[in-house]
Design an enzyme around this catalytic site. Structure first.
Site, mmCIF file in Angstrom:
data_model
loop_
_atom_site.group_PDB
_atom_site.id
_atom_site.type_symbol
_atom_site.label_atom_id
_atom_site.label_comp_id
_atom_site.label_asym_id
_atom_site.label_seq_id
_atom_site.Cartn_x
_atom_site.Cartn_y
_atom_site.Cartn_z
ATOM 1 N N CYS A 96 0.833 -1.129 -0.054
ATOM 2 C CA CYS A 96 -0.028 -0.037 0.038
ATOM 3 C C CYS A 96 0.721 1.236 -0.057
ATOM 4 O O CYS A 96 1.275 1.589 -0.916
ATOM 5 C CB CYS A 96 -0.954 -0.079 1.177
ATOM 6 S SG CYS A 96 -2.343 1.036 0.978
ATOM 7 N N HIS A 204 -3.488 -5.367 2.795
ATOM 8 C CA HIS A 204 -2.859 -5.477 4.345
ATOM 9 C C HIS A 204 -3.676 -6.634 4.953
ATOM 10 O O HIS A 204 -3.993 -7.727 4.261
ATOM 11 C CB HIS A 204 -3.749 -4.269 4.999
ATOM 12 C CG HIS A 204 -3.274 -2.865 4.695
ATOM 13 N ND1 HIS A 204 -2.065 -2.477 5.028
ATOM 14 C CD2 HIS A 204 -3.571 -1.768 4.081
ATOM 15 C CE1 HIS A 204 -1.750 -1.116 4.301
ATOM 16 N NE2 HIS A 204 -2.731 -0.877 4.000
HETATM 17 N N1 GLN Z 1 -2.085 6.856 2.613
HETATM 18 C C1 GLN Z 1 -2.108 6.010 1.311
HETATM 19 C C2 GLN Z 1 -3.636 6.091 0.897
HETATM 20 O O1 GLN Z 1 -4.368 6.449 1.615
HETATM 21 C C3 GLN Z 1 -1.856 4.634 1.665
HETATM 22 C C4 GLN Z 1 -2.723 3.965 2.487
HETATM 23 C C5 GLN Z 1 -2.048 2.640 3.275
HETATM 24 O O2 GLN Z 1 -0.909 2.411 3.484
HETATM 25 N N2 GLN Z 1 -3.187 1.730 3.788
HETATM 26 O O3 GLN Z 1 -3.830 5.420 -0.528
#
Ligand code: GLN
Length: 254
Positions: A96, A204
């Site tokens: 992510c 995740h």
């Molecule tokens: N800040 C990034 C987004 O919102 C990554 C979020 C994350 O790592 N879950 O896309």
């Protein structure tokens, strides 16, 4: 045969959303099933990254705020060494926010453009609506292989929560196709990215505990890099993982 796998955990104090450190535990667990020890080194802001010291590099996910905190260190301090590692064929798993930071830029919803590492040819543009929920993807990169009796080994089960929409540029292929969920951007049916031995996903959950074929794939790639010849892990059972996979297969998205 190498008895130790050397893992670098990048910014564990800042990029660790949704238990992403579980990916490190899964790599250590699947290596341990084969009698291979895992040496995990945490590197955060101000600490030098030496590519030759590691077999696998892991970047977890993070909020926009944490991405901004690490950006200068990642791009200006560690950047050249990370790009060297990518071009040398080191194995990376980037989740992510960690995935996004490997690309050209990350444009926040207000239009602020965060210059990223330029290590792989992707870019990300944030939208107001977040893409959240359980996911199921299918990857043609995976096979049952050493993940013995893994249920539907090509399937990847996870959870996504991101505002960023990531698009793949030339030379970068998707990790998987979307069966349930949004994936990279909710538009083109792709999920994640693969460039050389860099593997990226929005999953995740954390990702590898539920996806033993992917964990074993990364371990085999890393040990092949290390010993300089093809390498296959001894088969290891996936009974516990299969319970999680069967439960996750319903892909309820709230
Ligand atoms: N800040 C990034 C987004 O919102 C990554 C979020 C994350 O790592 N879950 O896309």
């Amino acid at each position: 045969m190498e008895q130790t796998i050397r893992i670098c955990h990048m910014y564990p104090d800042l990029l660790n959303l949704y238990g992403d450190r579980g990916n490190i535990l899964a790599l250590a667990y699947r290596a341990g099933l084969r009698g291979i020890k895992a040496r995990v080194t945490a590197l955060s802001i101000g600490e030098v990254f030496e590519p030759e010291q590691y077999d696998i590099v892991f970047f977890g996910g993070g909020q926009d705020a944490e991405q901004n905190i690490i950006r200068a260190d990642l791009v200006q301090i560690k950047g050249d060494a990370v790009k060297t590692a990518v071009n040398n064929g080191n194995v990376f798993l980037c989740i992510c926010g960690g995935y996004q930071m490997m690309g050209e830029y990350y444009e926040e919803f207000d239009g602020t453009r965060i210059d990223c590492l330029h290590a792989i040819n992707i870019y990300t543009i944030a939208q107001k609506k977040r893409l959240i929920g359980n996911t199921v993807y299918e990857s043609d990169l995976l096979r049952a292989g050493a993940a013995h009796n893994c249920v539907e080994p090509r399937k990847l089960f996870g959870f996504e929560n991101h505002s960023g929409r990531t698009f793949l540029g030339e030379g970068v292929r998707p990790l998987a196709k979307v069966l349930c969920g949004a994936g990279n951007n909710g538009e083109d049916g792709t999920e994640g990215a693969v460039y050389r031995n860099v593997y990226c996903t929005y999953s995740h959950g954390s990702f590898l505990p539920k996806n033993p074929a992917m964990a074993d794939h990364l371990l085999e790639k890393a040990l092949k890099q290390r010993i300089g010849e093809d390498f296959c892990l001894e088969p290891a059972e996936c009974e516990v993982e299969n319970i999680a996979r069967t439960s996750a297969s319903t892909c309820k998205r709230g």
